[in-house]
Design an enzyme around this catalytic site. Structure first.
Site, PDB file in Angstrom:
ATOM      1  N   HIS A 145      -3.928   0.050  -6.443  1.00  0.00           N
ATOM      2  CA  HIS A 145      -2.515   0.205  -6.102  1.00  0.00           C
ATOM      3  C   HIS A 145      -2.288   0.087  -4.590  1.00  0.00           C
ATOM      4  O   HIS A 145      -1.300  -0.506  -4.140  1.00  0.00           O
ATOM      5  CB  HIS A 145      -2.025   1.555  -6.631  1.00  0.00           C
ATOM      6  CG  HIS A 145      -0.690   1.958  -6.122  1.00  0.00           C
ATOM      7  ND1 HIS A 145      -0.510   2.942  -5.179  1.00  0.00           N
ATOM      8  CD2 HIS A 145       0.564   1.487  -6.407  1.00  0.00           C
ATOM      9  CE1 HIS A 145       0.778   3.074  -4.918  1.00  0.00           C
ATOM     10  NE2 HIS A 145       1.448   2.211  -5.646  1.00  0.00           N
ATOM     11  N   GLU A 164      -2.201  -3.428  -3.660  1.00  0.00           N
ATOM     12  CA  GLU A 164      -0.911  -4.014  -4.061  1.00  0.00           C
ATOM     13  C   GLU A 164       0.111  -3.864  -2.918  1.00  0.00           C
ATOM     14  O   GLU A 164       0.821  -4.803  -2.570  1.00  0.00           O
ATOM     15  CB  GLU A 164      -0.414  -3.334  -5.340  1.00  0.00           C
ATOM     16  CG  GLU A 164       0.942  -3.814  -5.826  1.00  0.00           C
ATOM     17  CD  GLU A 164       1.818  -2.660  -6.257  1.00  0.00           C
ATOM     18  OE1 GLU A 164       2.850  -2.436  -5.596  1.00  0.00           O
ATOM     19  OE2 GLU A 164       1.467  -1.963  -7.236  1.00  0.00           O
ATOM     20  N   GLU A 186       4.264   8.451  -1.694  1.00  0.00           N
ATOM     21  CA  GLU A 186       4.570   8.018  -3.055  1.00  0.00           C
ATOM     22  C   GLU A 186       3.964   8.986  -4.067  1.00  0.00           C
ATOM     23  O   GLU A 186       4.595   9.358  -5.052  1.00  0.00           O
ATOM     24  CB  GLU A 186       4.053   6.590  -3.285  1.00  0.00           C
ATOM     25  CG  GLU A 186       4.397   6.053  -4.666  1.00  0.00           C
ATOM     26  CD  GLU A 186       3.914   4.625  -4.901  1.00  0.00           C
ATOM     27  OE1 GLU A 186       3.351   4.012  -3.971  1.00  0.00           O
ATOM     28  OE2 GLU A 186       4.082   4.130  -6.033  1.00  0.00           O
TER      29      GLU A 186
END
Lengths: 449, 431
Positions: free
Chosen positions: A69, A72, A149
């Site tokens: 992630h 990404e 996040e």
């Protein structure tokens, strides 16, 4: 599934819609191994490009959770041709939108843009497949973003924490037990080298599927793909995705998470369940129908009728299953009790209803309504070419074939009462489950009225 | 910045035109709707919205319209809750009822092959809902459960605190879901009264997209809506704006603070609306290149995401924004937001920002019309906002027409960092 921004869905609560037989889908493979799928929809002059890498959080090296992630996010930092952080700006200045998301089994990037700009986004996506540039500063700042996040999605949300704990309990050997966002202490240590070594090994044409959907022709996509993706070198590091497998679960597992931020305590249960396999998705189709029968509808499903209407012990109930995974999936149930009914009592009611269902089987009329909705779903699904693109990208990224994806609606339509019951008996066994209670710290369990 | 390879494309930056043939249909009985005919897929999407929504509630009946909308699918005519759901599912129709501050909405998708049966079923729900006592009680429990959850949700606490401070006693000052006290005491008669008040022909707007002709839609409108009452309850008046600049902290045990902020906005029909819309997109648009996203996320890593929005409700106009940041970083993030808010006033925006934002806004506009469902929703929204039927074809020209002079004027007139109020839910340090 985690995205670069926006809300991620922790649970897939809806019946997966089937693919329409008459949607024009064309597939081909470039010499360097890149699989290409073209889905035509000429209603609007718009195109969606998606690139799906067959790598996700379950393919991370041990101790480096979150790197799939994190990479990404870092894929938007730039290349030799695209200035740092300019990627999205170039797409936006052309009136396009772009984003990305990561799951256990795949990492995908997409742009929606006017069909005449397809070559631009294709050139840019091909460019960053092999030419990413990262500075230490980019990595340090973006690491703060993913930690925020995690705070926002998981640590601020007791439900998300419970689900994270339950997955860790469910998958004791499979990497599916590790959260996609990563464990915080490992995220804090993720480095530029971690990102680049993962990138160099896995981001290559022979480990990706390109989906182009919308107002395009297969010939045009082929010409553009050969021009921009064709010259890219394949990676030598792509191996079959043979991950540690989950052993048979022999004993029930239970999790209680108490958090003062909880207002509505509830019971959540996941059973280890088979996934869709290439050439064999019959059990997965039966489980999909089972979830719909048990908890797909607030007025007519088995759990809603029994727990909300008849016994009036629950405010809400649902069942869910998504078998589009490489390794073992889960079949889930959730029940929120009415005030005054304890989690213990509502769980006992849930088990009573499940036992009755295993004895009596489904209402044939309910099964017939689901078949009708499956057929209608084929028609409604054609309205969103983006969703169709997602369906092919996801399916192909977990090892299914185009025939499997095209045949999913038929598989759902063919599910019989006997199939449903066989699947139910296979999965609905508490020795095969993790049961989670989300409660308040001071929760005093009251007697059932 | 961008190398030659991509520069060639920048010259092509002419937006695709939205070629959406919208026509107005008037039923034999005089009900109008907007229609986009498209016979590619054998289904149609229908969107119906009634103006008023939860703002029609009396203060002591707060939550009545919401409870009514949530109970519309729980039985109608001869059918109880279960029979209605079974009939809907046997037709494979998708029907969703919703209530918000300014409207009650009905979203429907139906197959062409059984359209008439779906219309008959939906008509029962809209005109003859049963509101059976057990259904009302069951749905009430779900609403109460949501209210209890919301009371511990930092995002909801932040928004509701902001609304209460901004709007006081106006319906906008409280959530349309109601309170534990009001929802608990709502009766079946209250729900039935809310139905009469909210679902009337004098406030309805309709749009359809897909496999249906104008003539078929006209007949459908009369069948579906013709027996609703001609008039409903009076709409509320303009909302006051009681909020001044500052920071309000709501203590909540969480590692990350949730922030909701805003100031007074600009009406849709104001000549400066489009400049304000473009300027907000430069400053706080959801794109990664917007200033706040760049300054708060990309450069400093203080948040996962931040955005601001020009919000136009029927009785109030605002500029609102939100983000979340760790308790020890939220003070810095607020400082950066205020600084950037002030910078658009003192320095304006660059030519590049204005040009890139205009190509984004004009180029992405046609991308919204990507299916029958989205088209019907957009079309009914345009009617609710009082836009002309040719708005779709003129909207991009209005964005294009925004000049640097317009931006400077609207920045000075509208964007006021000292008027920004921040509601912070969490345990922030340094605030």
């Amino acid at each position: 599934m985690l995205g670069r921004t926006g809300a991620g869905l922790a649970l897939a609560l809806t019946l997966a819609l089937p693919v329409a037989a008459d949607v024009p889908v064309t597939t081909f493979t470039l010499d360097n191994g890149l699989d290409v799928v073209v889905i035509e929809d000429h209603r609007a002059p718009v195109v969606v490009q998606m690139i799906w890498y067959r790598v996700g959080a379950a393919d991370e090296p041990p101790g480096h959770s979150g790197i799939a992630h994190f990479l990404e996010h870092l894929m938007f930092k730039g290349t030799e041709k695209v200035a740092p952080n300019a990627f999205s700006g170039i797409v936006e200045a052309q009136g396009g939108d772009d984003n990305a998301f990561t799951s256990w089994d795949y990492t995908a990037y997409f742009q929606r843009i006017s069909a005449d700009r397809l070559e631009l986004v294709m050139e840019m996506e091909a460019d960053r497949m092999r030419n990413l540039r990262l500075t230490e500063e980019d990595v340090a700042t973006e690491r703060q973003v993913i930690l925020e996040e995690r705070s926002q999605r998981t640590d601020s949300n007791p439900s998300a924490l419970l689900i994270e704990q339950m997955r860790a309990a469910q998958f004791q050997n499979s990497p599916y037990g590790i959260p996609v966002i990563g464990w915080r202490h490992e995220m804090e240590a993720l480095s530029r080298e971690d990102a680049l070594s993962y990138y160099e090994r896995f981001y290559a044409p022979n480990n990706a599927t390109l989906i182009v959907a919308g107002d395009v022709t297969p010939d045009r996509v082929r010409a553009l793909a050969e021009r921009h993706y064709g010259p890219l070198e394949p990676s030598a590091g792509i191996a079959p995705r043979l991950r540690p497998q989950e052993p048979p679960q022999l004993a029930e597992r239970r999790i209680v998470l108490a958090d003062e931020r909880v207002s509505e305590p509830y019971v959540f249960r996941t059973y280890l369940a088979p996934e869709r396999d290439p050439g064999d998705q019959k059990t997965a189709a039966a489980l999909t129908v089972l979830a719909e029968l048990l908890g797909g509808n607030g007025q007519t499903s088995v759990l809603a009728r029994a727990l909300q209407f008849d016994r009036k012990v629950a405010v809400y109930s649902s069942a869910f299953y998504d078998g589009t995974t490489i390794d073992d999936a889960t079949f889930g149930l959730a029940v929120v009790p009415v005030p005054g009914v304890s989690l213990e009592a509502v769980e006992a009611e849930l088990d009573r209803v499940l036992a009755e269902f295993l004895e009596q089987g489904p209402d044939p009329a309910a099964l017939e309504r689901i078949r009708t909705q499956v057929r209608a779903g084929e028609i409604y699904a054609r309205d969103s070419v983006e969703n169709l693109a997602h369906r092919y990208g996801q399916g192909l990224s977990v090892g299914l074939t185009v025939a499997d994806i095209d045949g999913w609606d038929e598989a759902l339509g063919e599910v019989t009462e006997a199939d449903v019951m066989a699947a139910a008996r296979l999965v609905l066994d508490r020795r095969n489950a993790v049961t989670g209670w989300l409660t308040r710290p001071e929760a005093k369990q009251e007697a059932t009225p | 910045m961008i190398r030659a390879l991509f520069a060639a494309f920048l010259a092509l930056a002419l937006p695709a035109q939205a070629e959406i043939p919208i026509r107005e249909v008037t039923s034999p009985g005089g009900i109008t709707a907007w229609l986009v005919e498209d016979h590619n897929i054998p289904f149609a999407a229908l969107e119906i919205q009634f103006k008023g929504g939860t703002s029609l509630d009396a203060p002591d009946k707060r939550g009545a319209v919401n409870l009514m909308a949530a109970t519309l699918e729980e039985g109608a005519g001869e059918m109880d809750s279960r029979a209605f759901a079974e009939a809907r599912d046997a037709l494979a129709a998708k029907i969703r009822f919703n209530a918000n501050s300014d409207s009650v909405s009905v979203s429907v998708k139906f197959l062409t092959e059984n359209r008439d049966q779906v219309v008959d079923l939906l008509r029962e729900a809209l005109v003859y809902p049963r509101f059976d006592q057990d259904a009302v009680d069951r749905v009430r429990e779900q609403v109460l459960s949501n209210l209890r959850s919301n009371a511990k949700d930092p995002g909801t606490i932040a928004a509701e605190t902001f609304d209460a401070m901004a709007f006081g006693d106006h319906p906008y000052g409280t959530t349309g879901d109601g309170t534990i006290e009001t929802v608990t005491t709502l009766t079946r008669d209250d729900v039935a009264a809310a139905h009469k008040a909210a679902l009337a022909r004098d406030r309805v707007h309709v749009a359809a997209s897909g496999d249906i002709t104008a003539e078929e839609l006209g007949l459908l409108l009369d069948r579906l809506l013709g027996d609703l009452p001609a008039t409903g309850a009076p709409l509320p008046g303009a909302a006051p704006w009681l909020l001044s600049g500052g920071v309000t902290v709501v203590d909540f045990p969480t590692p990350q603070a949730t922030v909701f902020f805003g100031q007074k906005g600009i009406p849709r029909d104001d000549p400066d609306f489009f400049p304000a819309f473009v300027l907000n997109e430069v400053l706080g648009g959801g794109r990664f290149t917007a200033r706040l996203m760049t300054e708060v996320r990309e450069k400093r890593g203080l948040t996962y995401g931040i955005g601001t929005y020009i919000v136009n409700m029927d009785h109030a106009d605002m500029i609102l924004g939100q983000f979340a940041a760790s308790n020890d970083k939220v003070a810095e993030a607020i400082r950066v937001v205020k600084e950037q808010w002030g910078r658009v006033v003192s320095e304006g925006v660059t030519d590049e920002e204005l040009a890139a934002t205009k190509t984004y806004l004009t180029g992405s506009y046609p991308l919204r019309f990507d299916g029958n469902g989205p088209i019907a929703r957009i079309l009914v929204g345009m009617q609710m906002d009082g836009m002309p039927i040719d708005y779709v074809t003129t909207r991009n020209a209005r964005v294009e027409a925004v000049t640097m002079e317009d931006i400077r004027r609207v920045a000075a007139r509208l964007f006021r960092p000292d008027d920004l109020h921040f509601v912070v839910v969490g345990q922030p340090t340094g605030l």
